[in-house]
Enzyme design. Sequence first.
Site, PDB file in Angstrom:
ATOM      1  N   HIS A 105      37.906 -64.813  30.713  1.00 27.29           N
ATOM      2  CA  HIS A 105      37.207 -65.575  29.987  1.00 27.29           C
ATOM      3  C   HIS A 105      36.254 -66.206  30.856  1.00 27.29           C
ATOM      4  CE1 HIS A 105      40.940 -65.868  27.363  1.00 27.29           C
ATOM      5  NE2 HIS A 105      39.715 -65.042  26.499  1.00 27.29           N
ATOM      6  N   GLY A 106      34.974 -66.586  30.520  1.00 21.25           N
ATOM      7  CA  GLY A 106      33.905 -67.186  31.137  1.00 21.25           C
ATOM      8  C   GLY A 106      33.260 -66.171  31.913  1.00 21.25           C
TER       9      GLY A 106
ATOM     10  N   GLU B 146      48.877 -62.249  21.584  1.00 24.33           N
ATOM     11  CA  GLU B 146      48.850 -62.436  23.324  1.00 24.33           C
ATOM     12  C   GLU B 146      50.391 -62.784  23.667  1.00 24.33           C
ATOM     13  OE1 GLU B 146      45.135 -63.937  24.420  1.00 24.33           O
ATOM     14  OE2 GLU B 146      46.249 -64.521  26.361  1.00 24.33           O
TER      15      GLU B 146
ATOM     16  N   ASP C 117      48.791 -67.066  20.304  1.00 28.91           N
ATOM     17  CA  ASP C 117      48.801 -67.196  21.898  1.00 28.91           C
ATOM     18  C   ASP C 117      50.104 -67.535  22.581  1.00 28.91           C
ATOM     19  OD1 ASP C 117      48.360 -67.089  24.422  1.00 28.91           O
ATOM     20  OD2 ASP C 117      46.441 -67.888  24.560  1.00 28.91           O
TER      21      ASP C 117
ATOM     22  N   HIS D 180      39.484 -59.049  25.417  1.00 32.56           N
ATOM     23  CA  HIS D 180      38.762 -60.296  25.529  1.00 32.56           C
ATOM     24  C   HIS D 180      38.072 -60.358  26.642  1.00 32.56           C
ATOM     25  CE1 HIS D 180      41.628 -62.970  22.808  1.00 32.56           C
ATOM     26  NE2 HIS D 180      41.737 -61.728  22.468  1.00 32.56           N
ATOM     27  N   GLY D 181      37.358 -61.424  26.847  1.00 32.70           N
ATOM     28  CA  GLY D 181      36.416 -61.688  28.063  1.00 32.70           C
ATOM     29  C   GLY D 181      35.393 -60.851  28.038  1.00 32.70           C
TER      30      GLY D 181
ATOM     31  N   ASP E  93      40.915 -68.128  17.159  1.00 25.93           N
ATOM     32  CA  ASP E  93      41.056 -67.792  18.448  1.00 25.93           C
ATOM     33  C   ASP E  93      42.317 -68.581  19.260  1.00 25.93           C
ATOM     34  OD1 ASP E  93      40.495 -65.961  20.578  1.00 25.93           O
ATOM     35  OD2 ASP E  93      38.826 -67.225  21.359  1.00 25.93           O
ATOM     36  N   HIS E  94      42.786 -67.843  20.389  1.00 25.42           N
ATOM     37  CA  HIS E  94      43.659 -68.198  21.110  1.00 25.42           C
ATOM     38  C   HIS E  94      44.591 -69.681  20.587  1.00 25.42           C
ATOM     39  CE1 HIS E  94      43.134 -65.769  24.466  1.00 25.42           C
ATOM     40  NE2 HIS E  94      41.922 -65.491  24.205  1.00 25.42           N
TER      41      HIS E  94
HETATM   42  P1  13P Z   1      34.167 -64.781  26.798  1.00 21.76           P
HETATM   43  O1  13P Z   1      34.120 -66.159  26.794  1.00 21.76           O
HETATM   44  O2  13P Z   1      34.466 -64.270  28.289  1.00 21.76           O
HETATM   45  O3  13P Z   1      32.977 -63.962  26.143  1.00 21.76           O
HETATM   46  O4  13P Z   1      35.649 -64.261  26.367  1.00 21.76           O
HETATM   47  C1  13P Z   1      35.460 -64.631  25.007  1.00 21.76           C
HETATM   48  C2  13P Z   1      37.046 -64.361  24.552  1.00 21.76           C
HETATM   49  O5  13P Z   1      37.768 -63.547  24.883  1.00 21.76           O
HETATM   50  C3  13P Z   1      37.665 -65.234  23.281  1.00 21.76           C
HETATM   51  O6  13P Z   1      38.823 -65.149  23.018  1.00 21.76           O
END
Ligand code: 13P
Length: 294
Positions: free
Chosen positions: A178-179, A133, A103, A206-207, A81-82
């Site tokens: 995110h979060g 991204e 990223d 994402h998110g 990820d990222h």
């Molecule tokens: P969340 O933490 O909001 O679920 O997002 C996850 C994400 O996009 C990881 O790249």
Amino acid sequence: MIASTSAMAAHAREHGYAVPAVNVLDDISLRAVVAAAVEASAPLIVQISVKTVKQLGTELTTTTFRLAAQDAPIPVALHLDHCPDRAVISDVVAAGWSSVLFDASDRDLADAERETCEVVAQAHAAGVDVESEIENIVGVEDGVGSDVALHAYSVEQLADIAKRTGVDLLAPQLGTAHGQYKARPVLLPDRVRRLAELVDIPIVLHGGTGLTAEDFHAFIAAGVSKINISTAVKMAYMKAAADHLDVARAKDKWDPPTMFRQIQGAVTEAIATHIEWFGATGHAAGALAAGVGR
Ligand code: 13P
């Protein structure tokens, strides 16, 4: 079976669902999400943050994933990820992961494009897919990212750069963060629709934590075929641990394996719900038959 991230996302796009792409932190959460996907006969992408791979080490992460995924009756990919750090990308490409998210959202456009081309050349030579991204998705995830929108482009620019760089998946800004959401986000499924008319590669949301089933359905109908979930795993994990520790303290009984089982069950349950919301239930066999293995 270990699978290709882009091939699974393409299968999902064709069949109107999204592949759950779930961040794990250790072997407990890894086994929990694989169990949820096996139970639902759903394809799965296991995601690892840069922070986690640095903590566990590439070899332990790769081996633990292989042992959990290779004999599973569903296709499972391993995705970084990222990652803005080219050294970590080189490391996991050499280890044979399915895909990486380069990223470049902290770079200006010219550097983002140039470096994404370099990462694509390196990854493709090893059979590894690249998610791109270049606009930043708001929010800090395991130490990577920003709470401020630094770079934003038109869908035409995004599509042109995706074509020029040859990336396999695209992660645009879609109104999510995110979060945990502090207020209801303004979601942009129309942006997905417009991008999907211009490029033929899977689009990633994402998110995911905190969105509703209806939100996910709107994004999938617009063309999203990979949806990232991380915070929901962390919340289920830590709340189960906290609940366990409350009881352990009250009884003065300390048994870590019991806590691990409780955590695993809670994470499995949280991800089972998302798999259903993404419409991924029952698609593992079709995806395997379509040749998503690697
Ligand atoms: P969340 O933490 O909001 O679920 O997002 C996850 C994400 O996009 C990881 O790249």
